[in-house]
Design a protein around this motif. Structure first.
Motif, PDB file in Angstrom:
ATOM      1  N   THR A  25      45.901  26.104  43.758  1.00  0.00           N
ATOM      2  CA  THR A  25      46.486  26.963  42.723  1.00  0.00           C
ATOM      3  C   THR A  25      45.633  26.903  41.461  1.00  0.00           C
ATOM      4  O   THR A  25      44.770  26.027  41.324  1.00  0.00           O
ATOM      5  N   ASP A  27      46.603  25.824  38.749  1.00  0.00           N
ATOM      6  CA  ASP A  27      46.896  24.541  38.110  1.00  0.00           C
ATOM      7  C   ASP A  27      45.921  23.448  38.536  1.00  0.00           C
ATOM      8  O   ASP A  27      45.807  22.420  37.869  1.00  0.00           O
ATOM      9  N   ASP A  28      45.219  23.658  39.658  1.00  0.00           N
ATOM     10  CA  ASP A  28      44.234  22.679  40.141  1.00  0.00           C
ATOM     11  C   ASP A  28      42.885  22.804  39.434  1.00  0.00           C
ATOM     12  O   ASP A  28      41.993  21.978  39.655  1.00  0.00           O
ATOM     13  N   LEU A  64      42.892  32.032  46.077  1.00  0.00           N
ATOM     14  CA  LEU A  64      44.082  32.870  45.904  1.00  0.00           C
ATOM     15  C   LEU A  64      43.934  34.215  46.619  1.00  0.00           C
ATOM     16  O   LEU A  64      44.890  34.706  47.203  1.00  0.00           O
TER      17      LEU A  64
END
Length: 189
Positions: A25, A27-28, A64
């Motif tokens: 994601t 967030d990574d 993604l």
């Protein structure tokens, strides 16, 4: 008959003894940038990232936009994101593919990459129904070949003059190929 992608869609998360393989994601991005911006870490993989924004863009473009067969590697005990592993170059008709991986150098030589690779190999043959997997490394990076061997893959051949090095101008790369067929995999079970 279901194709490889339908079967992969059922396995977006894989658990091993010490790891969780799960979707990458945005967030990574900070954790990925930590190793993707390190020249030693990216020496044999991809162009070293020069900014956190570049890492975010890469996550969006590669993970993604096309998430199936691509996992982030997370430590179970701490939740720390330490790398990625991919099942790519999928051929639907032949049921073949390639495995690629990168892991933060702070976690090298701890067996994590081998553990993740074995999990993806098991998934590919036992759940997805693949016929053959391959993996390739730069001859100057024998540690990656050790991961392939420890994961059960078999040396196939070397390809001299395979490409130009992305990091060292003028250096010609010899690629080393490993493979594993479903027959070899199940014979060792």
């Amino acid at each position: 008959m279901e194709n490889i992608y339908v079967r992969l869609a059922r396995h977006t998360k894989i658990e091993t003894e010490r790891l969780i393989l799960r979707p990458v994601t945005l967030d990574d991005a900070p954790a990925m940038y930590e190793y993707a911006s390190d020249k030693e870490n990216t020496r044999y993989t991809f162009a070293t990232n020069t900014s956190l924004e570049e890492t975010r863009n890469n996550i969006a473009q590669f993970y993604l936009a096309s998430p199936l067969g691509r996992w982030g590697i997370e430590l179970k005990d701490s939740g720390r994101f330490i790398g990625t592993i991919d099942l790519h170059k999928l051929n639907l008709d032949m049921k073949t593919g390639a495995i690629g991986y990168i892991i933060h150098k702070a976690y090298w030589n701890k067996g994590y990459t081998t553990e993740a690779t074995r999990a993806v190999i098991r998934l590919a043959f036992e759940e997805i129904g693949m016929n053959k997997l391959v993996a390739v490394h730069d001859k100057d990076n024998p540690a990656s070949g050790c991961v392939m061997q420890k994961s059960g893959m078999v040396f196939s051949h070397e390809e001299p003059y395979a490409s130009l090095d992305k990091h060292e101008k003028g250096r010609l790369v010899t690629r080393v190929y490993y493979g594993l067929t479903k027959e070899q995999y199940f014979a060792d079970k």
